[in-house]
Scaffold this active site. Structure first.
Site, PDB file in Angstrom:
ATOM      1  N   ASP A  67      12.758 -48.160   3.519  1.00 28.98           N
ATOM      2  CA  ASP A  67      13.395 -46.889   3.311  1.00 28.98           C
ATOM      3  C   ASP A  67      12.593 -45.448   3.941  1.00 28.98           C
ATOM      4  O   ASP A  67      11.507 -45.806   4.365  1.00 28.98           O
ATOM      5  CB  ASP A  67      13.855 -46.598   1.923  1.00 28.98           C
ATOM      6  N   ASP A 136      14.106 -47.335 -12.976  1.00 27.65           N
ATOM      7  CA  ASP A 136      15.373 -47.608 -13.148  1.00 27.65           C
ATOM      8  C   ASP A 136      16.230 -48.859 -12.350  1.00 27.65           C
ATOM      9  O   ASP A 136      17.214 -49.277 -12.475  1.00 27.65           O
ATOM     10  CB  ASP A 136      16.452 -46.220 -12.604  1.00 27.65           C
ATOM     11  N   HIS A 138      15.484 -49.770  -9.286  1.00 27.57           N
ATOM     12  CA  HIS A 138      15.770 -49.968  -7.985  1.00 27.57           C
ATOM     13  C   HIS A 138      14.867 -50.716  -7.128  1.00 27.57           C
ATOM     14  O   HIS A 138      13.889 -50.890  -7.612  1.00 27.57           O
ATOM     15  CB  HIS A 138      15.847 -48.268  -7.368  1.00 27.57           C
ATOM     16  N   GLU A 143      19.875 -47.600  -5.796  1.00 22.82           N
ATOM     17  CA  GLU A 143      19.796 -47.037  -6.789  1.00 22.82           C
ATOM     18  C   GLU A 143      20.964 -47.860  -7.912  1.00 22.82           C
ATOM     19  O   GLU A 143      21.665 -48.307  -7.270  1.00 22.82           O
ATOM     20  CB  GLU A 143      20.126 -45.546  -6.886  1.00 22.82           C
TER      21      GLU A 143
END
Ligand code: F6R
Length: 242
Positions: A67, A136, A138, A143
């Site tokens: 990313d 979370d 990810h 996400e």
């Protein structure tokens, strides 16, 4: 799924690096899927030491990163391209032309995402994908709440992810709010996946991802379906799996 839990960070980082060492010994032009963040730094340090000791040759290896922040150029000190240069690429003999990362300053972000998928396909897919995991759930910057079918795409980072990333920036305002991420599809297509997590703050999410329902609300949960997943955890991150 193989899970290794250890109290020794040195042992875990060494183990992580050994997967790369073995792969490159067997396949010198292997495609290495790499990650940024704090988690992989120890493994990268081990890889650098192995390279200096003449035990790994990266001259034919390819690297594809997961990313990049939208809006940060490769020479921005906080870009992931810069992170990879500093933490690994400049210290090993990988060819600069063999290192791929999405371009966060492309004029047409959607076209850039499609280009990145073509790059991964042209390399023949990923041999080993190294992953950290966000609080979370990810993986990459996939996400919660998005389809598992996505290819490389742009994404609005969650408040939680922005807050976690803020530690690297001068102020909250400077933390990028969007990123380009490789999709779950390419991650799941990797021939092997190495998921690494350290620290008590990752304990709950690691437990949910590896033992809970497989759901887009916990993106990392899809890894339960990967046929060749290895998980490296320190005692704190693995506490609920003991
Ligand atoms: C980084 C990435 C992220 C991180 C995750 C954990 O390229 O894709 O998914 O792996 O945010 O970050 P750290 O390792 O800093 O806890």
């Amino acid at each position: 799924m193989e899970i290794v839990i250890s109290s020794s960070m040195d042992e875990l980082n060494l183990k992580g690096a050994e997967y790369f060492e073995k792969l490159l010994a067997a396949k010198p032009d292997a495609v290495l899927g790499l990650a940024t963040g704090s988690t992989p730094i120890g493994i990268y340090n081990e890889l650098i030491m192995k390279y200096r000791a003449g035990r790994i040759d990266f001259s034919r290896a390819k690297a594809v990163n997961l990313d990049e922040y939208i809006g940060l150029s490769p020479d921005d000190s906080q870009s992931y391209a810069n992170f990879m240069q500093q933490k690994l690429f400049s210290q090993i003999n990988i060819q600069p032309g063999n290192c791929y990362i999405p371009n966060g300053t492309a004029d047409d972000i959607d076209a850039e995402c499609q280009r990145y998928d073509r790059v991964i396909a042209s390399l023949g897919g990923i041999d080993i994908q190294l992953l950290g995991i966000g609080h979370d759930g990810h993986i990459g910057f996939n996400e919660p709440g998005h389809s598992f079918e996505k290819q490389t795409h742009s994404i609005e980072l969650t408040k939680e992810t922005i807050a976690a990333n803020a530690r690297f920036f001068e102020s909250m305002e400077k933390v990028p709010k969007r990123a380009i991420t490789m999709g779950i599809k390419a991650i799941m297509n990797a021939k092997s996946v190495l998921l690494v997590a350290f620290g008590a703050d990752k304990c709950d999410i690691v437990y949910r991802a590896l033992t809970g329902p497989i759901t887009p609300s916990v993106p990392g949960s899809i890894l339960q379906l990967h046929p060749n997943l290895t998980v490296l955890l320190d005692d704190s991150a693995g506490a609920k799996l003991r």
